[in-house]
Design a protein around this motif. Structure first.
Motif, PDB file in Angstrom:
ATOM      1  N   ALA A   1       0.821  -1.203   0.000  1.00 49.70           N
ATOM      2  CA  ALA A   1       0.000   0.000   0.000  1.00 49.70           C
ATOM      3  C   ALA A   1       0.858   1.256   0.000  1.00 49.70           C
ATOM      4  O   ALA A   1       2.055   1.212   0.243  1.00 49.70           O
ATOM      5  CB  ALA A   1      -0.900  -0.002   1.224  1.00 49.70           C
TER       6      ALA A   1
ATOM      7  N   ASN B   1      -3.235  -0.235  -4.930  1.00 46.87           N
ATOM      8  CA  ASN B   1      -2.274   0.421  -5.818  1.00 46.87           C
ATOM      9  C   ASN B   1      -2.889   0.655  -7.192  1.00 46.87           C
ATOM     10  O   ASN B   1      -2.181   0.742  -8.185  1.00 46.87           O
ATOM     11  CB  ASN B   1      -0.978  -0.368  -5.950  1.00 46.87           C
TER      12      ASN B   1
ATOM     13  N   CYS C   1      -6.393  -0.369  -0.031  1.00 48.99           N
ATOM     14  CA  CYS C   1      -5.504   0.107  -1.097  1.00 48.99           C
ATOM     15  C   CYS C   1      -5.067  -1.059  -1.984  1.00 48.99           C
ATOM     16  O   CYS C   1      -4.559  -2.066  -1.510  1.00 48.99           O
ATOM     17  CB  CYS C   1      -4.277   0.791  -0.503  1.00 48.99           C
TER      18      CYS C   1
ATOM     19  N   PRO D   1      -4.504   0.276   4.373  1.00 49.91           N
ATOM     20  CA  PRO D   1      -3.800  -0.737   3.583  1.00 49.91           C
ATOM     21  C   PRO D   1      -4.680  -1.918   3.192  1.00 49.91           C
ATOM     22  O   PRO D   1      -4.380  -2.634   2.242  1.00 49.91           O
ATOM     23  CB  PRO D   1      -2.643  -1.172   4.488  1.00 49.91           C
TER      24      PRO D   1
END
Length: 115
Positions: A2, A40, A38, A35
């Motif tokens: 993350a 990416n 997330c 996280p």
């Protein structure tokens, strides 16, 4: 892996609006990336993480450190590419278009000056 928001964040809230998974949160006035949410921006139609791409400070949103070996191989691959003179896509793109722009600029200046 993350991303995280650093102390260089200027609280512009741009990352809140561009995150496709809603991973960016504001807690007690501080921005934070969950996280667990997330991704990416992998699996979306974006090619780069939008929090990083849209950050006006360039260092307000950075990739969190991974484990030792992941970082080691990333460093190794980056060094190997530099040693073998392999350029990534954006380096090649920049060189190509900056060269074309320079040529057009010189041509235009020649026309203006009557050369």
């Amino acid at each position: 892996m993350a991303y995280k928001i650093t102390s260089q964040c200027i609280s512009c809230n741009l990352c809140l609006s561009v995150c496709p998974t809603g991973a960016v949160k504001v807690i007690d006035g501080n921005h934070w990336i969950d996280p667990e949410l997330c991704t990416n921006c992998v699996g979306s139609f974006y090619t780069v993480p939008q929090c990083k791409a849209g950050c006006p400070t360039c260092n307000g949103c950075v990739k969190q450190k991974g484990d030792y070996w992941e970082d080691w191989f990333a460093n190794y691959n980056h060094s190997l590419a530099k040693l073998t003179n392999k350029k990534d896509y954006w380096e090649r793109w920049f060189e190509y278009y900056s060269q074309k722009f320079s040529e057009q600029l010189q041509k235009r200046q020649g026309e203006v000056l009557g050369i």
